[in-house]
Design a protein around this motif. Structure first.
Motif, short mmCIF file in Angstrom:
data_model
loop_
_atom_site.label_atom_id
_atom_site.label_comp_id
_atom_site.label_asym_id
_atom_site.label_seq_id
_atom_site.Cartn_x
_atom_site.Cartn_y
_atom_site.Cartn_z
N VAL A 136 1.01 -1.10 -0.14
CA VAL A 136 -0.16 0.03 0.19
C VAL A 136 1.00 1.10 0.00
N GLN A 137 0.53 2.26 -0.79
CA GLN A 137 1.21 3.42 -0.73
C GLN A 137 0.40 4.68 -0.71
N LEU A 138 0.55 5.53 0.51
CA LEU A 138 -0.04 6.57 0.80
C LEU A 138 0.76 7.92 0.50
N SER A 139 0.23 8.69 -0.30
CA SER A 139 1.04 10.06 -0.67
C SER A 139 0.04 11.20 -0.80
N LEU A 147 -3.62 10.21 -1.53
CA LEU A 147 -3.92 9.16 -2.50
C LEU A 147 -3.44 7.94 -1.98
N SER A 148 -4.36 6.74 -1.70
CA SER A 148 -4.07 5.59 -1.56
C SER A 148 -4.07 4.80 -2.84
N ASN A 159 -6.48 2.57 -7.31
CA ASN A 159 -6.34 4.12 -6.42
C ASN A 159 -7.64 4.71 -5.93
N LYS A 160 -7.27 5.33 -4.79
CA LYS A 160 -8.39 6.04 -4.14
C LYS A 160 -8.16 7.29 -3.24
N THR A 217 -10.89 -0.12 0.57
CA THR A 217 -10.15 -0.28 -1.03
C THR A 217 -9.77 -1.77 -1.15
N VAL A 218 -8.73 -2.10 -0.26
CA VAL A 218 -8.36 -3.50 -0.40
C VAL A 218 -9.62 -4.66 -0.59
N ALA A 219 -10.55 -4.32 0.27
CA ALA A 219 -11.50 -5.29 0.13
C ALA A 219 -12.36 -5.32 -1.13
#
Length: 344
Positions: A136-139, A147-148, A159-160, A217-219
């Motif tokens: 997972v990358q958060l920025s 942005l996830s 992306n979310k 988002t993963v689910a």
């Protein structure tokens, strides 16, 4: 970061990483031993002096090694974020390129298979059958949005945008990224249970809503009903066989090929049921899981791209089909596809 060249960035990154791993002040000799840098202790000492003047590292005691300053930590965080964002972009670009090539190849494959067997044929594009989280990358997007990016096995990227009331600094973002990846990497959605979710939210404190949205988002990535891409050929070959060519039977089979929902159901029912040796399954008459194909024989094989990514090849014809020829064609094609796709 603009004031540093590429070599300086590598050295500073090595100093900070070494300190993060050991908790001990870092000396020039330690860094010079890193084979990928290939620099002398004297060169490293000169660079360290420059870093100290620029405020990236500090010397806690006389004659000791250096440790990162707040400015140094900020460099490391920014550098880490940039690398991850670049990695995600490269994965997305690569997958788009591969998808275009694969579509062209699969259309050709199913056409050749129909010509070789003189039956109706189908092939599904590879899809993820076993979804595990890669990272997972958060920025930060701006002060009120982050942005996830969720990357699953098979390099499926989702992306979310997550709204935030207050801007998150780089250190907080890094902590959340570490929290998520340390706990979730390699897990399936079934393994992300309520206890784990509760623990993650507690550790995130005031940022628990961000954790909740990432998990959603993963689910969603794992459970979403993406349309399965299926390519077909040779449907009109059905008319060559009297037992299938009466108007009702032929109409039902042609409709199944045109609408493709029956083929989706067939793939869902049969994928993964093959033997370990060949991955080939034969369904004769009533054994076929699809009602419109009860007067047919269906032979399927599963090909693999790795990381749980699979596709299905299928041949539909009369019960009196040439099984030996069909199975030889499928077995050879499956082997070829496995090799081609794993090289891509």
């Amino acid at each position: 970061m603009d004031e540093l060249g590429e070599r300086k960035e590598k050295i500073l990154n090595a100093i900070i990483q070494n300190y993060l791993e050991t908790g001990e002040p870092v000396g020039s000799r330690t860094i010079s031993k890193m084979s990928d840098l290939n620099l002398s202790s004297a060169t490293i000492r000169n660079e360290m002096s420059d870093f100290e003047e620029l405020g990236y590292i500090i010397q806690p005691h006389t004659s000791s090694g250096r440790i990162p300053s707040d400015k140094g930590y900020r460099f490391y965080v920014d550098h880490l974020m940039a690398d991850k964002e670049r990695e995600v972009t490269e994965i997305k670009d690569l997958m788009i390129e591969k998808t275009e090539k694969m579509e062209k190849m699969l259309k050709q494959v199913v056409k050749v298979l129909a010509n070789n067997t003189q039956y109706a044929t189908m092939i599904s594009a590879p899809s993820v059958q076993r979804n595990r989280l890669k990272f997972v990358q958060l920025s930060a997007v701006d002060e009120h949005q982050i942005l996830s990016v969720v990357v699953m096995e098979g390099n499926i990227v989702k992306n979310k945008i997550i709204p935030v009331e207050e801007p998150l600094d780089n250190e907080t973002m890094l902590k959340l990224n570490i929290l998520l990846n340390t706990n979730l990497n390699g897990l399936t959605v079934e393994q992300i249970n309520l206890g784990m979710i509760t623990q993650l939210k507690e550790q995130a404190g005031i940022h628990e809503d961000i954790i909740a949205q990432v998990l959603n988002t993963v689910a969603g990535t794992i459970h979403e009903d993406d349309e399965l891409q299926i390519y077909t050929s040779g449907a009109t070959n059905i008319f060559k066989y009297p037992e299938l060519s009466d108007s009702q039977r032929a109409s039902e089979l042609i409709s199944a090929f045109e609408e493709k929902q029956a083929l989706v159901d067939l793939i869902t029912e049969t994928q993964g049921d093959g033997t370990e040796e060949t991955g080939i399954q034969v369904y004769i008459g009533d054994e076929t899981p699809i009602q419109t194909m009860k007067d047919c024989s269906v032979v399927t094989a599963t090909y693999e791209l790795g990381e749980g990514v699979k596709g299905t090849i299928g041949i539909i014809g009369p019960k009196r089909m040439d099984y030996e020829n069909v199975m030889d064609n499928l077995k050879n094609l499956k082997v070829q596809l496995d090799k081609i796709l794993k090289k891509e």
